[in-house]
Write a protein that holds these residues in place. Structure first.
Motif, PDB file in Angstrom:
ATOM      1  N   LYS A  60       7.513  13.640 -33.217  1.00  0.00           N
ATOM      2  CA  LYS A  60       8.861  13.661 -33.328  1.00  0.00           C
ATOM      3  C   LYS A  60       9.174  15.212 -33.536  1.00  0.00           C
ATOM      4  O   LYS A  60       8.358  15.889 -33.906  1.00  0.00           O
ATOM      5  CB  LYS A  60       9.090  12.809 -35.004  1.00  0.00           C
ATOM      6  CG  LYS A  60       8.780  11.418 -35.148  1.00  0.00           C
ATOM      7  CD  LYS A  60       9.153  10.746 -34.007  1.00  0.00           C
ATOM      8  CE  LYS A  60       8.924   9.006 -34.513  1.00  0.00           C
ATOM      9  NZ  LYS A  60       7.396   8.810 -34.371  1.00  0.00           N
ATOM     10  N   GLU A  63       8.013  17.014 -36.541  1.00  0.00           N
ATOM     11  CA  GLU A  63       6.630  17.224 -36.818  1.00  0.00           C
ATOM     12  C   GLU A  63       6.159  18.574 -36.042  1.00  0.00           C
ATOM     13  O   GLU A  63       4.950  19.000 -36.450  1.00  0.00           O
ATOM     14  CB  GLU A  63       5.848  15.979 -36.082  1.00  0.00           C
ATOM     15  CG  GLU A  63       6.021  14.679 -37.046  1.00  0.00           C
ATOM     16  CD  GLU A  63       5.379  13.594 -36.267  1.00  0.00           C
ATOM     17  OE1 GLU A  63       4.809  12.884 -37.227  1.00  0.00           O
ATOM     18  OE2 GLU A  63       5.655  13.081 -35.080  1.00  0.00           O
ATOM     19  N   LYS A 219      -1.695  16.733 -36.748  1.00  0.00           N
ATOM     20  CA  LYS A 219      -0.844  15.708 -36.697  1.00  0.00           C
ATOM     21  C   LYS A 219      -1.387  14.629 -37.446  1.00  0.00           C
ATOM     22  O   LYS A 219      -0.575  13.796 -38.080  1.00  0.00           O
ATOM     23  CB  LYS A 219      -0.953  15.131 -35.229  1.00  0.00           C
ATOM     24  CG  LYS A 219      -0.156  14.022 -34.599  1.00  0.00           C
ATOM     25  CD  LYS A 219      -0.327  13.604 -33.164  1.00  0.00           C
ATOM     26  CE  LYS A 219       0.499  12.604 -32.761  1.00  0.00           C
ATOM     27  NZ  LYS A 219       0.182  12.243 -31.322  1.00  0.00           N
ATOM     28  N   GLU A 220      -2.512  14.454 -37.621  1.00  0.00           N
ATOM     29  CA  GLU A 220      -3.158  13.322 -38.548  1.00  0.00           C
ATOM     30  C   GLU A 220      -2.737  13.727 -39.949  1.00  0.00           C
ATOM     31  O   GLU A 220      -2.523  12.972 -40.973  1.00  0.00           O
ATOM     32  CB  GLU A 220      -4.789  13.451 -38.352  1.00  0.00           C
ATOM     33  CG  GLU A 220      -5.305  12.318 -39.176  1.00  0.00           C
ATOM     34  CD  GLU A 220      -7.008  12.413 -39.185  1.00  0.00           C
ATOM     35  OE1 GLU A 220      -7.660  12.798 -39.971  1.00  0.00           O
ATOM     36  OE2 GLU A 220      -7.443  11.914 -37.884  1.00  0.00           O
ATOM     37  N   ILE A 222      -0.192  15.226 -40.950  1.00  0.00           N
ATOM     38  CA  ILE A 222       1.350  15.064 -41.333  1.00  0.00           C
ATOM     39  C   ILE A 222       1.632  13.779 -41.378  1.00  0.00           C
ATOM     40  O   ILE A 222       2.497  13.360 -42.179  1.00  0.00           O
ATOM     41  CB  ILE A 222       1.918  15.704 -39.840  1.00  0.00           C
ATOM     42  CG1 ILE A 222       2.196  17.198 -39.827  1.00  0.00           C
ATOM     43  CG2 ILE A 222       3.420  15.040 -39.997  1.00  0.00           C
ATOM     44  CD1 ILE A 222       2.615  17.830 -38.718  1.00  0.00           C
ATOM     45  N   ARG A 223       0.905  12.736 -40.672  1.00  0.00           N
ATOM     46  CA  ARG A 223       1.066  11.571 -40.798  1.00  0.00           C
ATOM     47  C   ARG A 223       0.379  10.371 -41.899  1.00  0.00           C
ATOM     48  O   ARG A 223       0.503   9.295 -41.956  1.00  0.00           O
ATOM     49  CB  ARG A 223       0.804  10.706 -39.257  1.00  0.00           C
ATOM     50  CG  ARG A 223       1.579  11.314 -38.291  1.00  0.00           C
ATOM     51  CD  ARG A 223       1.518  10.720 -36.930  1.00  0.00           C
ATOM     52  NE  ARG A 223       2.652  11.158 -36.129  1.00  0.00           N
ATOM     53  CZ  ARG A 223       2.738  10.683 -34.734  1.00  0.00           C
ATOM     54  NH1 ARG A 223       1.914   9.722 -34.493  1.00  0.00           N
ATOM     55  NH2 ARG A 223       3.697  11.147 -33.945  1.00  0.00           N
ATOM     56  N   THR A 224      -0.651  11.411 -42.694  1.00  0.00           N
ATOM     57  CA  THR A 224      -1.220  10.675 -43.677  1.00  0.00           C
ATOM     58  C   THR A 224      -1.030  11.317 -45.012  1.00  0.00           C
ATOM     59  O   THR A 224      -1.286  10.745 -46.048  1.00  0.00           O
ATOM     60  CB  THR A 224      -2.900  10.589 -43.553  1.00  0.00           C
ATOM     61  OG1 THR A 224      -3.174  12.079 -43.151  1.00  0.00           O
ATOM     62  CG2 THR A 224      -2.985  10.025 -42.040  1.00  0.00           C
ATOM     63  N   THR A 226       1.669  13.349 -48.006  1.00  0.00           N
ATOM     64  CA  THR A 226       3.403  13.292 -48.360  1.00  0.00           C
ATOM     65  C   THR A 226       3.682  14.660 -48.892  1.00  0.00           C
ATOM     66  O   THR A 226       4.844  15.059 -48.976  1.00  0.00           O
ATOM     67  CB  THR A 226       3.332  12.289 -49.649  1.00  0.00           C
ATOM     68  OG1 THR A 226       2.410  12.636 -50.468  1.00  0.00           O
ATOM     69  CG2 THR A 226       3.122  10.937 -48.812  1.00  0.00           C
TER      70      THR A 226
END
Length: 231
Positions: A60, A63, A219-220, A222-224, A226
């Motif tokens: 995104k 990101e 990336k990992e 950022i997506r896991t 908060t």
């Protein structure tokens, strides 16, 4: 921890072992091109989807501008950094020609800088990452990658053993590829110790492998997670 490029380190070791051997120049170029194609998106013509596609394909826009931890940078900064270094070292130092980056690319990317970004503070990295057009930045990197392949495909053994020219290093500085800041200027000294074979083993290959591994890790995160260091 390995997040990106399973098997690439072994290929790189094989390249290192033969790249300065006269009778194996053609083989070395073939291995280089195989490594290199895996480090660029498959929109470089005649490529199948690869791990780099999967890294960038579903990112995104926001990101690209997240600094997950205090010791991290951003994905936008990495794309810029590896593209600029490959452009400068391959176009000017290896090919003894010109860089692709120009005022038109600068305008399309909407970049506030022209150098490799080595000396940027965390705050400057964040400001850069929020300002740039990431799609155009990816397009610039693809153009750099395609040009690198054209350059290296033509190399001979004599090209491989040619040492970096001091005048070309000064051209990089004169054109703003590096700044006079300590964290930027050291690149000229580092590149100045290399022959062309040594350049091929670092800026467009090993250097990129390390940074793309970081991007996959971030990336990992950022997506896991908060909470982030800067966003």
């Amino acid at each position: 921890m390995k997040y990106f490029g399973e098997g690439l380190s072994e290929e790189h070791k094989a390249l290192n072992q033969i790249i300065r051997k006269k009778q194996r120049t053609e083989e070395a170029i073939k291995i280089f091109l195989d490594i290199h194609k895996q480090l660029h998106r498959s929109n470089i013509k005649d490529r199948e989807e690869n791990e780099t596609d999967r890294l960038f394909g579903d990112l995104k826009p926001w990101e690209y501008a997240v600094m997950p931890g205090r010791e991290d940078e951003t994905i936008a900064w990495v794309v810029w950094h590896i593209a600029r270094i490959e452009d400068l070292t391959m176009g000017i130092l290896a090919a003894r020609g010109d860089q692709l980056f120009n005022e038109d690319w600068c305008r399309k990317i909407n970049s506030p800088i022209k150098d490799t970004g080595n000396a940027l503070s965390d705050e400057e990295i964040m400001a850069f990452s929020k300002q740039v057009n990431c799609q155009k930045l990816l397009d610039y990197r693809s153009a750099v990658g395609e040009r690198t392949r054209e350059i290296v495909s033509r190399f001979t053994f004599e090209d491989m053993k040619r040492e970096v020219n001091q005048a070309d290093l000064m051209k990089i500085q004169r054109e703003g590829g590096v700044t006079l800041q300590k964290d930027s200027e050291w690149l000229l000294e580092f590149w100045g110790t290399k022959d062309v074979a040594g350049l091929l083993l670092m800026p467009p290959t090993r250097h990129v492998m390390l940074h793309l591994n970081d991007c996959c890790k971030w990336k990992e995160k950022i997506r896991t997670r908060t909470k982030f260091f800067l966003v």
